[in-house]
Motif scaffolding. Structure first.
Motif, PDB file in Angstrom:
ATOM      1  N   ARG A 122      21.115  72.018  30.640  1.00 47.29           N
ATOM      2  CA  ARG A 122      19.529  71.779  30.799  1.00 47.29           C
ATOM      3  C   ARG A 122      18.867  72.530  31.610  1.00 47.29           C
ATOM      4  N   LYS A 123      19.247  72.760  32.779  1.00 47.45           N
ATOM      5  CA  LYS A 123      18.665  73.555  33.816  1.00 47.45           C
ATOM      6  C   LYS A 123      18.488  74.991  33.205  1.00 47.45           C
ATOM      7  N   ALA A 124      19.750  75.527  32.816  1.00 47.14           N
ATOM      8  CA  ALA A 124      19.994  76.848  32.527  1.00 47.14           C
ATOM      9  C   ALA A 124      18.977  77.107  31.140  1.00 47.14           C
ATOM     10  N   LEU A 125      18.792  76.179  30.332  1.00 46.82           N
ATOM     11  CA  LEU A 125      18.200  76.078  28.953  1.00 46.82           C
ATOM     12  C   LEU A 125      16.724  76.189  29.240  1.00 46.82           C
ATOM     13  N   LYS A 126      16.223  75.272  30.390  1.00 41.96           N
ATOM     14  CA  LYS A 126      14.926  75.179  30.658  1.00 41.96           C
ATOM     15  C   LYS A 126      14.373  76.612  31.424  1.00 41.96           C
ATOM     16  N   ASN A 127      15.458  77.333  32.050  1.00 45.05           N
ATOM     17  CA  ASN A 127      14.909  78.405  32.852  1.00 45.05           C
ATOM     18  C   ASN A 127      14.902  79.744  31.722  1.00 45.05           C
ATOM     19  N   GLN A 131      11.220  81.845  30.890  1.00 49.28           N
ATOM     20  CA  GLN A 131      11.284  83.229  31.121  1.00 49.28           C
ATOM     21  C   GLN A 131      10.607  83.750  29.627  1.00 49.28           C
ATOM     22  N   ARG A 132      11.182  83.160  28.466  1.00 44.41           N
ATOM     23  CA  ARG A 132      10.742  83.699  27.098  1.00 44.41           C
ATOM     24  C   ARG A 132       9.205  83.308  26.885  1.00 44.41           C
ATOM     25  N   ASP A 133       8.819  82.340  27.314  1.00 43.20           N
ATOM     26  CA  ASP A 133       7.458  81.840  27.012  1.00 43.20           C
ATOM     27  C   ASP A 133       6.353  82.423  27.842  1.00 43.20           C
ATOM     28  N   ARG A 134       6.954  82.898  28.978  1.00 41.46           N
ATOM     29  CA  ARG A 134       5.881  83.741  29.936  1.00 41.46           C
ATOM     30  C   ARG A 134       5.147  84.869  29.475  1.00 41.46           C
ATOM     31  N   ALA A 135       3.841  84.467  29.559  1.00 43.02           N
ATOM     32  CA  ALA A 135       2.865  85.548  28.614  1.00 43.02           C
ATOM     33  C   ALA A 135       1.213  85.434  29.582  1.00 43.02           C
ATOM     34  N   ILE A 136       0.560  86.412  29.402  1.00 42.67           N
ATOM     35  CA  ILE A 136      -0.576  86.326  29.865  1.00 42.67           C
ATOM     36  C   ILE A 136      -1.655  85.218  29.195  1.00 42.67           C
ATOM     37  N   ARG A 137      -2.228  84.541  29.761  1.00 38.85           N
ATOM     38  CA  ARG A 137      -3.092  83.550  29.092  1.00 38.85           C
ATOM     39  C   ARG A 137      -4.223  84.190  28.491  1.00 38.85           C
TER      40      ARG A 137
END
Length: 251
Positions: A122-127, A131-137
């Motif tokens: 679960r922790k690995a999936l969350k990380n 990282q995948r969803d990190r984007a400029i708002r």
């Protein structure tokens, strides 16, 4: 004549009663009382309400070694990699994973045990997701913009694999989300989803932002350009909206 029954001692009760699991801190206290204060095994067994054999195992450091794993624990360890892969396939949800394990392996694993076992996954999936969803708002004013898109997912409905299409809309300022499921993503589904979002949010945005989905596009053969199709353009004009289209995944 009634037969005489031997009196039962407290130690007999400790020997016969249910086994009590001692945590690491309790075992450390038992060792200290024995080594520093000279308390005997019988006295410690009485004070901690456990058997003398348990006290002996604590003192000779064989307590943990002698504990046997349950069949479910042994099963989880044996199929570690396979269950890890299945956990990712179930997108981090333990309830459907528990059901799949029961169907495939005939093992009924408790949900809490399965959740503890899958905690590292679960922790690995969350990380990975972070990282995948990190984007400029991208900031907008209240009521200015609503983004619309579709996602899809294969589900088992009535023992049959069915592809479900999820219309998703998000307000640009508040990030509030509305979603609705369809069996296709044709133009009619798009328009129904957008209109349902208007009712859900209780108003209209100024701008609709979508990607270049084929269900919304048409070709102007005179100008040789791609534009919105007649149905979507009529819908936009009817509500007095402004529509913007962007590249896929780059709104």
């Amino acid at each position: 004549m009634p037969t005489e029954v031997e009196p039962t001692t407290s130690n007999d009760l400790f020997e016969r009663g249910p086994k009590k699991v001692l945590d690491e801190s309790t075992r450390a206290v038992i060792k200290r009382l024995h080594e520093k204060e000279g308390k005997g095994i019988r006295e410690l067994a009485r004070d901690f309400s456990v058997s003398r054999n348990t006290i002996k195992r604590c003192l000779n450091s064989s307590y943990v070694k002698n504990r046997k794993k349950s069949p479910n624990q042994m099963f989880l360890q044996k199929h570690y990699e396979q269950i890890k892969q299945m956990y990712y396939e179930h997108e981090g949800f333990c309830i459907p994973l528990q059901r799949t394990i029961k169907e495939q392996f005939k093992f009924d694993i408790g949900l809490r045990m399965l959740e503890r076992f899958c905690q590292p996954f679960r922790k690995a999936l969350k990380n990975e997701k972070a990282q995948r969803d990190r984007a400029i708002r991208f900031e907008t004013q209240p009521g200015d913009q609503m983004q619309i898109d579709y996602g899809e997912k294969d589900l088992i409905l009535g023992a049959k694999r069915t592809r479900i299409y999820f219309f998703v809309s998000k307000l640009g300022y508040s990030r509030r989300i509305f979603a609705k499921a369809y069996l296709n993503k044709k133009e009619a589904s798009w328009l129904d989803g957008i209109e349902s979002a208007f009712y859900y949010f209780g108003g209209l945005p100024i701008t609709l932002v979508s990607d270049n989905d084929r269900s919304l596009l048409g070709v102007d053969h005179k100008e040789h350009i791609t534009t919105f199709n007649q149905g979507y353009q009529h819908f936009i004009d009817y509500y007095g909206l402004h529509a913007v289209r962007t590249r896929v995944r780059h709104p």
